[in-house]
Scaffold this active site. Structure first.
Site, PDB file in Angstrom:
ATOM      1  N   GLU A 179       3.567   6.920  -2.316  1.00  0.00           N
ATOM      2  CA  GLU A 179       3.423   5.912  -3.823  1.00  0.00           C
ATOM      3  C   GLU A 179       3.227   6.885  -5.028  1.00  0.00           C
ATOM      4  OE1 GLU A 179       0.971   4.052  -0.276  1.00  0.00           O
ATOM      5  OE2 GLU A 179      -0.476   4.641  -1.303  1.00  0.00           O
ATOM      6  N   ASP A 190      -6.816   3.579   3.289  1.00  0.00           N
ATOM      7  CA  ASP A 190      -7.587   2.646   2.654  1.00  0.00           C
ATOM      8  C   ASP A 190      -9.088   3.493   2.641  1.00  0.00           C
ATOM      9  OD1 ASP A 190      -5.621   0.925   1.886  1.00  0.00           O
ATOM     10  OD2 ASP A 190      -5.893  -0.050   4.024  1.00  0.00           O
ATOM     11  N   GLU A 226      -5.923   0.546  -6.156  1.00  0.00           N
ATOM     12  CA  GLU A 226      -5.026   1.375  -4.921  1.00  0.00           C
ATOM     13  C   GLU A 226      -3.545   0.985  -4.521  1.00  0.00           C
ATOM     14  OE1 GLU A 226      -5.530   4.047  -1.449  1.00  0.00           O
ATOM     15  OE2 GLU A 226      -6.848   3.259  -2.680  1.00  0.00           O
TER      16      GLU A 226
END
Length: 479
Positions: free
Chosen positions: A316, A468, A286
């Site tokens: 990201e 998450d 992750e």
């Protein structure tokens, strides 16, 4: 006479006002009814797609998740800055880490206006202590379990998995974890505190207005960068018989003042752990908010080659892609990208990573954005149920951000376009958003792509931990 005129005027004025209100309702209600019906249809269809696949309670999936954890102290970001007397700056600037209050103001402003998530290490212990103390005094503050690994572990336990969690926690911290989570790590007296500066869409700070709800995270963590639970975790992993190994929390190493060579040695040990785990175990990495190029290069060399699966957000994705293409890290990207843009970036990332020397091929890529979820999964790989997993990820976005298991369409909206191009290339196919089949899936090359709209929560409870939770929920149905 004057009195009668006044009464007459008031009477007819009231009737006129009522007529205007009814007229407005008459013209507005059909459009609102159409939108409400559309949301209801999309929600029903997403729930149906999610329910197509369930977790086998007789043989629960076993997931090992590392590393680290903390206690999150969640506050309203603007209120905190106002409380410590930090005025808005006229010079928004990016800083890799925070050394003083002026840099904090500049960095917060830089990410606040576009509504982009960010996380920064605070070098100044005095400043961080001041922020923590002020946060404790703010009305409405909340304490919660934090850190990528514990949050992902918590979501997977909630969804029916047995979880091995690598991290060093205090007894109080461990006590609040799910009974389906086994901890592997040292015991610490006091957990590290991370400050979560949340802000809603439309929030104002000086001349700046946030374009979307998000958070700015600061910490002065001196435990988690060392991955000190890794040995305990590796030992317990041998007998755990995991179906999936998840690695997260490595952004704690970003801009941390390690001794020369210390960080690379830690990542080399992690690479050894990953390389010696069973080839049958899927490995998911992750991503997070990384700004230090040397760390990103180390991850590309030592960690990412062992991952079958990657998860990341809209910031990201271009960050990692830029580095792979030989450019600098992109600190700030479009917080609301189009589907075609993200899909093109995902295809390119999938291709470039698989062209590099790897211990395992990358077979799964999940990108979560505010408006939609997108997955690339290689055909014939161990990852299954991609359509249902994409739907579940979409629904989890609402559930986490709104803080509710039940989804209320009156507190949601669709911001994904009514149709989207599958690429920015001229002549690319456009796919309409169908209310009865909102998850669109199609085959390309050696993989399948699925895209699902997100029912965006309009009454935000918490954005921190969203990625998450979303990534973990999507993984659960694919192992």
């Amino acid at each position: 006479m004057e009195g009668r005129r006044g009464v007459s005027f008031m009477k007819y004025g009231s009737v006129l006002s009522l007529f205007v209100v009814l007229l407005a309702y008459w013209f507005r209600s059909p459009q609102k009814a159409v939108l409400d019906n559309r949301l209801d249809a999309v929600l029903s269809s997403l729930l149906r797609a999610e329910r197509k696949v369930g977790v086998n309670n007789a043989a629960k999936p076993k997931v090992a998740v590392g590393f680290g954890g903390c206690v999150d102290l969640i506050v309203d970001g603007v209120s905190l800055l106002n409380k410590i007397g930090l005025s808005s700056t006229d010079q928004p600037l990016h800083h890799d880490y925070i050394e003083n209050a002026q840099q904090l103001a500049q960095s917060f402003a830089y990410f606040f206006a576009p509504g982009a998530a960010a996380e920064r290490f605070v070098m100044n212990d005095t400043l961080f202590s001041e922020l923590v103390e002020a946060s404790r005094e703010l009305p409405g503050n909340r304490w919660t379990v934090g850190g990528n690994a514990p949050v992902m572990a918590g979501r997977m336990a909630t969804e029916g998995c047995d979880v091995l969690l690598g991290g060093s926690f205090s007894p109080d911290f461990t006590d609040v974890l799910s009974q389906h989570i086994t901890v592997a790590g040292n015991t610490v007296e006091e957990p590290d505190i991370h400050l979560i500066l949340e802000y809603p869409s439309g929030a104002s700070w000086g001349p700046y207005t946030s374009r979307r709800a998000n958070r700015y995270i600061v910490h002065s963590d001196d435990h988690n960068p060392y991955l000190d639970s890794m040995e305990h975790f590796a030992e317990k992993l041998k007998d755990f018989n995991a179906d999936l190994l998840v690695v997260g929390g490595l952004q704690m190493m970003d801009s941390f003042p390690f001794q020369p060579g210390e960080r690379k040695a830690l990542l080399s040990r992690l690479a050894t752990l990953l390389s010696t785990s069973s080839p049958q175990i899927g490995v998911h990495f992750e991503m997070a908010s990384f700004v230090e190029e040397d760390l990103m290069e180390d991850l590309l060399q030592l960690v990412i080659p062992h991952a079958d699966s990657l998860g990341m957000n809209e910031q990201e994705l271009p960050n990692l892609l830029s580095l792979l293409k030989g450019s600098n890290i992109t600190v700030l990207s479009d917080p609301n990208p189009r589907v075609a843009t993200v899909l093109d970036q995902m295809r390119e990332l999938y291709r470039l990573i698989n062209q590099r020397a790897r211990a395992k091929p990358l077979t799964r890529l999940h990108v979560h954005t505010l408006a939609f979820q997108a997955m690339i999964v290689k055909r014939g790989s161990q990852w299954k149920n991609t359509m249902s997993a994409t739907a579940k990820a979409s629904l989890t976005a609402y559930r986490h951000v709104c803080g509710s298991v039940d989804i209320d369409p009156s507190k949601a909206r669709l911001i994904m376009d009514d149709s989207f191009s599958i690429s920015r290339q001229e002549g690319s196919q456009r796919i309409p958003l169908q209310e009865t089949r909102p998850v669109s899936c199609w085959d390309e090359e050696d993989y399948q792509i699925c895209v699902a709209p997100v029912l965006v929560c309009t009454e935000v409870y918490q954005t921190a931990g969203g990625g998450d939770n979303i990534s973990a929920a999507g993984l659960v149905l694919q192992i």
